[in-house]
Write a protein that holds these residues in place. Sequence first.
Motif, PDB file in Angstrom:
ATOM      1  N   ASN A 174       0.844  -1.185   0.000  1.00 32.50           N
ATOM      2  CA  ASN A 174       0.000   0.000   0.000  1.00 32.50           C
ATOM      3  C   ASN A 174       0.879   1.235   0.000  1.00 32.50           C
ATOM      4  O   ASN A 174       1.309   1.699   1.046  1.00 32.50           O
ATOM      5  N   THR A 175       1.138   1.769  -1.155  1.00 33.01           N
ATOM      6  CA  THR A 175       1.952   2.975  -1.220  1.00 33.01           C
ATOM      7  C   THR A 175       1.056   4.195  -1.078  1.00 33.01           C
ATOM      8  O   THR A 175      -0.121   4.159  -1.422  1.00 33.01           O
ATOM      9  N   PRO A 232      -0.443   7.844  -1.974  1.00 25.69           N
ATOM     10  CA  PRO A 232      -0.682   8.506  -3.260  1.00 25.69           C
ATOM     11  C   PRO A 232       0.296   9.658  -3.465  1.00 25.69           C
ATOM     12  O   PRO A 232       0.766  10.266  -2.502  1.00 25.69           O
ATOM     13  N   SER A 233       0.561   9.949  -4.715  1.00 22.02           N
ATOM     14  CA  SER A 233       1.464  11.056  -5.024  1.00 22.02           C
ATOM     15  C   SER A 233       0.770  12.385  -4.759  1.00 22.02           C
ATOM     16  O   SER A 233      -0.453  12.457  -4.606  1.00 22.02           O
ATOM     17  N   THR A 257      -1.899  13.101  -7.341  1.00 22.23           N
ATOM     18  CA  THR A 257      -3.136  12.339  -7.136  1.00 22.23           C
ATOM     19  C   THR A 257      -3.985  12.988  -6.049  1.00 22.23           C
ATOM     20  O   THR A 257      -5.209  13.102  -6.191  1.00 22.23           O
ATOM     21  N   ILE A 258      -3.355  13.437  -4.985  1.00 18.05           N
ATOM     22  CA  ILE A 258      -4.083  14.087  -3.894  1.00 18.05           C
ATOM     23  C   ILE A 258      -4.742  15.366  -4.396  1.00 18.05           C
ATOM     24  O   ILE A 258      -5.905  15.641  -4.095  1.00 18.05           O
ATOM     25  N   GLU A 281      -7.799  14.567  -6.461  1.00 21.61           N
ATOM     26  CA  GLU A 281      -8.919  14.174  -5.614  1.00 21.61           C
ATOM     27  C   GLU A 281      -9.562  15.390  -4.951  1.00 21.61           C
ATOM     28  O   GLU A 281     -10.790  15.481  -4.860  1.00 21.61           O
TER      29      GLU A 281
END
Length: 45
Positions: free
Chosen positions: A27-28, A30-31, A34-35, A38
């Motif tokens: 589970n990496t 998010p970049s 990506t945040i 969102e």
Amino acid sequence: MCDKPDLSEAEKFDKKKLKKTNTEEKNTLPSKETIEQEKECVKSS
């Protein structure tokens, strides 16, 4: 009653018998991009 746990078995434990395992990150996080995407989607809803 005794407040201390019985450590006699732990003292006899042999670490050399343990098998080596390789752990993988599954589970990496998010970049940052990506945040931000969102956040934009939430704002526009």
